[in-house]
Structure formats: structure tokens, C-alpha cells
Enzyme design. Structure first.
Site, PDB file in Angstrom:
ATOM      1  N   ASP A  82      13.452  -1.602   8.441  1.00  0.00           N
ATOM      2  CA  ASP A  82      12.027  -1.808   8.139  1.00  0.00           C
ATOM      3  C   ASP A  82      11.518  -3.123   8.718  1.00  0.00           C
ATOM      4  OD1 ASP A  82       9.468  -1.355   7.066  1.00  0.00           O
ATOM      5  OD2 ASP A  82       9.959  -2.350   5.178  1.00  0.00           O
ATOM      6  N   TRP A 107       2.845 -10.144   6.058  1.00  0.00           N
ATOM      7  CA  TRP A 107       1.479 -10.140   6.578  1.00  0.00           C
ATOM      8  C   TRP A 107       0.715 -11.417   6.235  1.00  0.00           C
ATOM      9  CZ3 TRP A 107      -2.058 -10.987   2.914  1.00  0.00           C
ATOM     10  CH2 TRP A 107      -1.658 -10.741   1.587  1.00  0.00           C
ATOM     11  N   MET A 130      -4.066   5.963 -11.805  1.00  0.00           N
ATOM     12  CA  MET A 130      -2.769   6.557 -12.138  1.00  0.00           C
ATOM     13  C   MET A 130      -2.852   8.051 -11.823  1.00  0.00           C
ATOM     14  SD  MET A 130       0.326   6.690 -13.300  1.00  0.00           S
ATOM     15  CE  MET A 130       1.283   8.154 -13.725  1.00  0.00           C
ATOM     16  N   GLU A 180      -6.029  -9.252  -0.688  1.00  0.00           N
ATOM     17  CA  GLU A 180      -5.286  -9.751   0.470  1.00  0.00           C
ATOM     18  C   GLU A 180      -6.209 -10.125   1.626  1.00  0.00           C
ATOM     19  OE1 GLU A 180      -2.220  -6.961   1.569  1.00  0.00           O
ATOM     20  OE2 GLU A 180      -1.209  -7.133  -0.374  1.00  0.00           O
ATOM     21  N   CYS A 239       8.198   5.754  -9.518  1.00  0.00           N
ATOM     22  CA  CYS A 239       7.406   4.876 -10.391  1.00  0.00           C
ATOM     23  C   CYS A 239       7.568   3.397 -10.072  1.00  0.00           C
ATOM     24  CB  CYS A 239       7.793   5.098 -11.862  1.00  0.00           C
ATOM     25  SG  CYS A 239       8.013   6.831 -12.311  1.00  0.00           S
ATOM     26  N   LYS A 246       8.972  -9.477  10.687  1.00  0.00           N
ATOM     27  CA  LYS A 246       9.840  -9.468   9.520  1.00  0.00           C
ATOM     28  C   LYS A 246      11.276  -9.872   9.825  1.00  0.00           C
ATOM     29  CE  LYS A 246       7.767  -5.880   6.552  1.00  0.00           C
ATOM     30  NZ  LYS A 246       8.018  -4.513   6.017  1.00  0.00           N
TER      31      LYS A 246
END
Ligand code: CA
Length: 736
Positions: free
Chosen positions: A351, A439, A702, A114, A660, A378
Site C-alpha cells: 500500500d 497526505w 451508519m 482535511e 466495522c 508513503k
């Protein structure tokens, strides 16, 4: 046994709910030289000579006067104004057809990239996953040095959206790197050796992370952090650039009311938080992306994020604006004392961070010359404020907005759409938590007065945590996300409300911030695409989820050139020039969290080819040819037997959706970046407990989940994965 009828219904719902969950899951949250062939007449810049070989330390004057050395890209947004507009013109509407790949640099990651690369005096500096900092030769791609701050790889579980980094800063002979695990490091720009390092984290028990690029000015380095969803309290710290000594710290939300206020602004903010135990949950307000320095007023602008948890009745049940959530806060760059603030979303419930890139400009607004700051946060409204005092000048919508009808220009407050209150029942709302814009960098052509803005319409099904609704109690879970929405039942709810879901899409728009007019719009099939670069060559560059890097006519949006990189892009392109030759550079590689679900994923590069991190650099007559990678086989193998009861499967689904989904995808359909668990081999099924509970694969990223799952619960998760494999195999939905 399911009947065919219910299968068909299930399938059609799932086709819809896939789009839906994209948003939900994402939040979880997250060489060779070509012939130049240029004549002197085709100069690189419009008048200014390339000064990319100029030597000397980067200081405030050099960043402020970046236009005098257009060959360089000195700072995150190129200069202090952060307009990301380059004066370079060698690559333009006429010549762009000759643009080709000049060289590529393998950066040895399959995670999301990014970062904005910086180009200073012939060296490119950029960051990749786990905050690894690279210095490479900007004309050949040869590696100069690499600095790996050794972020523990299983720290990725403690950051919402993967082990990503949006860049570094170069200043006074150093490169400043902020690490995923919260450290700020000064590294000698020439040698790649560490000069100093500080830990910016105030509470190691909380999941603080840093993904943003530090900013530099006035002999200081400024850095915030992320982690609101995990339950942290936001702040920004200024450090002495030479020594790392702390200069000041500004908290963005109040802390424990039984303790003294850290600074006077916290006393003011505390009056706007009512009831609840926000300080225990965290409060949020993290400054995880945008910090901009304004030399005109010696202000530092902080883009402040969402509340933790998202849902305001949990966070502040007595109401209140909850300062300084979702605000642009101007502080004195030397002292951290607040000068003004503007709150985009009082009492944030969705959010709706105001952390998106901020940009400074000089503009005539209603006949008055103004120094303005602009942001497309946002929430879907594009703000233009006077940066001397924070006066609101404009707030036009730039994407679909359903949560509010408009911004009342007399009060500066949005007028909420009360019909979409989501306490009693879930509601699809636009924008969702990915924002109408996130972003991904926008770019401004000041002469034309046009902002080139990557937008998306991606609704989210907002709901309130079912346990909170039943008990009135919300307990912070330190091991996972604390959103206050009913995440664990997200899959079931999305299927239930699939018929109401608005369509999703992505756009690149040419937007007039003063009139709110969209001059042109390019629609992308998928909504999560790269940041944008505009140049004086009248071109706009953007990469997309399908793997194409394209150049558009800045006046019409016509696509003039495209190059298939075979890899999805999120990061913004930059441009630079060396020895009379202009280059365009972009980091390529998409993320696990964000690309989880698209309407149809067939054409998405991560699904077709997987994901491989690269720096691609283009120039006129560049002639490197990329080979098309092999298509990944994503067919689902015969799964092991399903042995769980319906109740156990439901538990498995709820754990999966809570823990997950952010990396492995909603309904166990991955984006193609991290493993699609429906494709697990019998051998992997055999060591599921060792992986999930014992942390066998922690060195690869992980992490162990032993703190939040018992072995029995992990087995329920495995059973849920098996159930999804069975359904998707039967409905021929395969890896897509
Ligand atoms: Ca957030």
C-alpha cells in the site's frame, strides 16, 4: 474462566497491540476583531503590498504569479509549485507571542476535516465532511454561502477513510468541488449557485469515491478518484472548466485484457502485469490526492496510488512491475499523453502510494541548475526528480524504513529487504500503510533548501489472506475492502506478534532533500498530526492530535507559541493578509479511521473532548478565548449477557475486523469520534439489528450492512462487542 495470570498477559499484549492496530484499522482502509496595533514599519509582507482586495478572475497567470499577491491563497498548494511557503512576515519569530484566536467558524460536523482553505479576494472557500463547500468572510468568519452537494450520508461506507474532502479549486469565476460520490461540480464563486455538474465515475457498480481537491490550469479542471481498497481501477480526467465537457482521460493501470487499450500507454503498462485477474479485483492505482500542473513544461504530474489488492502475489502472480502503480506520471496537460514516469515501488506489496503531495522547485543539484519535482511518498524515501524527463536525482530515507535497504541510484529501483517477506509468516514492517508520511501537507523554504515534513513511524503487521494461502483463490468482495492481507484475523495476529512490534511515534522534521539530513526534529507523542505551513516569518505551523496548534522556529524547531484548540487537527494551516493584517487559518477536527489506536490515548483530544469541526483563524492580538469543553465520560456500562459460543465469537471478531474496524476501532475501542460500541446502552443493544441490518441510522452515516452480514452474523458481531466490553471493564481500560 480466565486466571489472573492470563488476564495480565492479555492486558500487556493488548497495550502493545493497540498501537499495532492503530495502523491496521486506519487503513481500512479511512468572531471578533482584536486590536491590530501595527505600524507601517511592520508591513505585512516583505516588500509587496497586500493585494488581497484585488478583483478579477483567477487565471493561470495569477496562480503562477501568486507571489505578487501574497495576501491571497489562490490554490491548493498556494500556487502551481505547491510549495506552501508564504512570503508574509507580519507574524514572525518576534511577534508570534502576540498571536491569538481572532475568530472561529462552526462547520457543523464531528467528522474529519482535511481541507486546505483557499482565500481569494476576502473570501475563504473550504470543504468539510460529505463534500459540503463553505464560503465565509475572511476577516469576520461571517457565512457568505454554503453549497451542499447532497452526498448520500450512508455513502461513507463506500470510502475507505470517512466522508472527507481535502479542498476545492477557484478558477475563472467558479469554485470547483469534487464530491465523495464522484461528481465534479462548478459553482459560481459569488453566488454559490451550481453552474455545471458531471459524474466522473466510469462504473457505478464499483465503490469509486473522491476525497482530493481538483486542480485547475489551461482552461481545464483535473480530477482523479479513490477506492483502490474497494476494488477500482484508477484514472484521471480533464474537463473543460467553462462547460464540464471531457477533454481527456488517462488510465493508470490496464483493464480487462480482452478489451482494446484505451490509450497507447496502457499497452505498455499491460506488459508489466502477469497472470491473475487484477482487472476483476480492480488493479488500483487511484490518483486520490496529488495532481500538480507545471507551466514550465506544460506537464501535469499525477501521483498514483497502490495496487488493489495490496498483496502482489494475488494481484500479479507472474511478477512484473505493475505500471503505473506507485508512480509519478507526467502527462501533457492539453492532451493527457504521457511524457515520462518514475515508479517508486515496482510491484507494490505494501500500500505504498505515491499520491502524497508533490512540489515543484528550481534547485542546483551537483552543480547543475535543475527544475525538480519532490515527493515524500508513503514508502519512506524522499524523491527528487528532474521534471523535464523524470531523471532520479535523490532518494534519501526520511523516516524509518525496513521494507527496503536503499534505492539503487543507478537503476532507480528500491532494493527490497527479502528477510521481511510476509508470505510465510506475518511481519512488522516500516513504514506501514499510513506511510512514513501521508497526505498531510509538507512545506518548503526554497531559500533555506529545507522541507518541513510531518512524518510518522507506525509499523503494520503485514500478512497474507488466510483463505488465499489455503486455496490460491482470491475473490473480490464488492461490499468491503479487498486488501489481500489477513485483516479478519488482524486482532489475533497482532496479539500473537505483539512482542516484535516496533514503537510508534510522530515527528515534525526539517529535512534537506539533497543531503537527506534532518536538521531538527520535534517528536509528537502521537503519530497522526496535521499538515504544515512555513512562512517567511521564519515560522513553521502545525496542529497535533492533542489539540494544540503550535508555531516553531524554522531554524531550530524550538516551540515559540502554542494554542489549545481542544480538538485534534489533520488539515494543513494556510496564511493570508487583508488590509495590512496577517491571518493564519486551520480546519480542526480529526477522523474516526485514523485515530483509532494510539499507544495511550489519554491525552488525545478526541478521547478527552470528542470531536467538533471548526475553522480557527488567528491574528496578532486576537483575543477570543476558548472554553475548555467538558471531559467525555467514557466509562463502560454493564454490558448485556454474553451468550455466544467461542466459535461464534471468533466469527463475530472476524466480521468486526473486516467490516466495522475502520470506523469503530480495532478491538472495539473507538477514537472518540464515532461511537465506541463497548459503551452501547441497553436500548441500543435492543435495536442493534435495526441499525446494522435495516439501516435505521443510514441518514446519519451508519449504513446498512445487510449485503454482507446475515442477521445471525450481525448478532455474532454484537456478541464480540460485548466480549470486548467485558474484558475492558474488568481490566479497567475503560474508554481508553
Ligand atoms: Ca491505499
Amino acid at each position: 474462566m480466565r486466571t489472573w495470570g492470563s488476564f495480565v498477559l492479555m492486558q500487556s499484549r493488548r497495550l502493545l497491540s493497540r498501537q499495532a492496530l492503530v495502523v491496521g484499522s486506519s487503513l481500512l482502509i479511512t468572531s471578533c476583531s482584536g486590536n491590530n496595533g501595527q505600524t507601517d514599519a511592520e508591513s505585512v509582507t516583505s516588500g509587496a503590498a497586500s493585494s488581497s482586495t484585488s478583483m478579477g478572475l483567477i487565471d493561470d497567470a495569477r496562480i503562477q504569479n501568486a507571489d505578487s499577491e501574497p495576501g491571497n491563497w489562490l490554490a491548493y498548494g498556494r500556487d502551481f509549485e505547491e510549495q506552501r511557503f508564504s512570503p508574509l512576515t507580519q507574524i514572525n519569530k518576534e511577534s508570534v507571542e502576540r498571536l491569538g484566536l481572532e475568530f472561529e467558524v462552526d462547520v457543523y460536523t464531528n467528522g474529519a476535516l482535511e481541507a486546505t482553505p483557499l482565500m481569494v479576494d476576502n473570501t475563504l472557500y473550504f470543504t468539510t465532511t460529505f463534500s459540503v463547500l463553505h464560503a465565509v468572510n475572511a476577516t469576520t468568519g461571517e457565512r457568505v454561502w454554503t453549497y451542499d452537494p447532497q452526498v448520500p450520508r450512508d455513502f461513507s461506507r463506500r470510502a475507505c477513510c470517512g466522508p472527507i474532502s481535502r479542498g476545492a479549486a477557484v478558477y475563472q469565476g467558479n469554485v470547483y468541488l469534487a464530491t465523495l460520490d464522484g461528481r465534479l461540480v462548478a459553482i459560481n464563486a459569488e453566488t454559490g449557485e451550481r453552474v455545471w455538474e458531471v459524474n466522473t465515475v466510469i462504473d457505478p457498480e464499483r465503490n469509486y469515491s473522491i476525497t482530493g481537491a481538483p486542480r485547475v490550469a489551461r482552461g481545464k479542471v483535473f480530477i482523479g478518484n479513490g477506492g483502490a481498497e474497494f476494488g477500482v481501477r484508477g484514472y484521471v480526467t480533464a474537463y473543460d472548466a467553462a462547460t464540464g465537457e471531457q477533454a481527456w482521460r488517462f488510465f493508470t493501470v490496464p483493464g480487462d485484457p480482452s478489451l482494446p487499450f484505451e490509450h497507447p500507454e496502457m499497452e505498455m503498462a499491460a506488459e508489466t502485469w502477469k497472470g491473475g485477474q487484477w482487472w476483476d479485483i480492480g488493479g488500483g492505482g487511484t490518483v486520490w490526492n496529488s495532481i500538480v500542473y507545471d507551466p514550465d513544461f506544460n506537464h501535469l504530474y499525477l501521483g498514483v496510488g497502490n495496487g488493489a489488492p495490496w498483496v502482489r502475489v494475488i494481484r500479479s502472480p507472474g511478477g512484473g512491475d505493475n505500471l503505473f502503480l506507485t508512480s509519478i506520471v507526467a502527462v501533457d496537460a492539453d492532451t493527457g499523453e504521457m511524457k515520462w514516469y518514475y515508479q517508486t515501488v515496482p510491484g507494490d506489496n505494501w500500500d505504498y502510494t505515491a499520491v502524497q503531495d508533490m512540489m515543484l522547485a528550481d534547485m542546483t543539484v551537483d552543480g547543475v541548475d535543475r527544475k525538480v519535482i519532490m515527493q515524500a511518498p508513503k514508502n519512506g524515501f524522499f524523491y527528487v526528480l528532474d521534471r523535464s524527463d523524470g531523471e532520479l536525482l535523490r532518494a534519501h530515507p526520511y523516516s524509518q524504513v525496513t521494507w527496503a535497504t536503499h534505492v539503487d541510484m543507478s537503476t532507480g529501483r528500491p532494493v527490497e529487504n527479502t528477510e521481511l517477506d510476509f508470505f510465510e509468516r506475518p511481519q512488522w514492517i516500516l513504514p506501514g500503510p499510513l506511510g512514513g508520511h501521508d497526505w498531510q501537507a509538507m512545506s518548503f523554504n526554497e531559500a533555506k533548501g529545507i522541507m518541513y515534513l510531518p512524518t510518522q513511524d507506525a509499523a503494520f503487521l503485514y500478512s497474507v489472506d488466510s483463505e488465499f494461502k489455503a486455496t490460491g483463490i482470491f475473490k473480490r468482495n464488492p461490499g468491503t475492502l479487498n486488501l489481500g492481507v489477513d485483516l479478519k484475523n488482524g486482532l489475533t495476529l497482532a496479539e500473537q506478534y505483539a512482542d516484535e512490534q516496533p514503537a510508534s511515534k510522530g515527528n515534525l522534521i526539517a529535512f534537506d532533500p539533497l543531503t537527506g539530513e534532518t536538521k531538527w526534529s520535534v517528536e509528537h507523542p502521537f503519530y497522526w498530526n496535521s499538515g504544515v505551513l512555513a512562512t517567511a516569518g521564519d515560522l513553521v505551523f502545525q496542529g497535533d492530535a492533542l489539540g494544540f496548534f503550535s508555531a516553531y522556529d524554522a531554524d531550530t524547531g524550538e516551540k515559540l507559541w502554542a494554542h489549545n484548540n481542544y480538538v485534534a487537527m489533520l488539515a494543513p494551516p494556510i496564511t493570508y493578509a487583508i488590509d495590512g493584517k496577517q491571518y493564519i487559518a486551520i480546519l480542526a477536527g480529526a477522523g474516526a479511521t485514523i485515530t483509532n489506536f494510539f499507544g495511550s490515548m489519554e491525552d488525545v483530544a478526541t478521547m478527552k473532548y470528542g470531536n467538533f469541526g471548526k475553522l480557527y483563524v488567528y491574528a496578532l492580538d486576537g483575543n477570543v478565548v476558548l472554553q475548555q469543553p467538558a471531559i467525555v465520560d467514557r466509562s463502560i456500562p454493564e454490558p448485556p449477557p454474553l451468550t455466544a459460543t467461542a466459535a461464534e465469537l471468533k466469527q463475530g471478531e472476524q466480521f468486526y475486523m473486516s467490516l466495522c474496524v475502520g470506523c469503530h476501532g480495532g478491538a472495539a475501542v473507538s477514537s472518540g469520534v464515532l461511537p465506541d460500541l463497548r459503551l452501547l446502552t441497553p436500548a441500543k443493544h435492543g435495536i442493534f439489528q435495526q441499525i446494522v441490518i435495516d439501516g435505521m441510522l443510514a441518514p446519519t452515516g451508519m449504513a446498512s450492512f445487510a449485503d454482507v452480514l446475515t442477521p445471525q452474523e450481525a448478532e455474532y458481531v454484537r456478541q464480540f462487542i460485548i466480549s470486548r466490553a467485558i474484558i475492558d471493564r474488568a481490566t479497567a481500560m475503560g474508554g481508553i
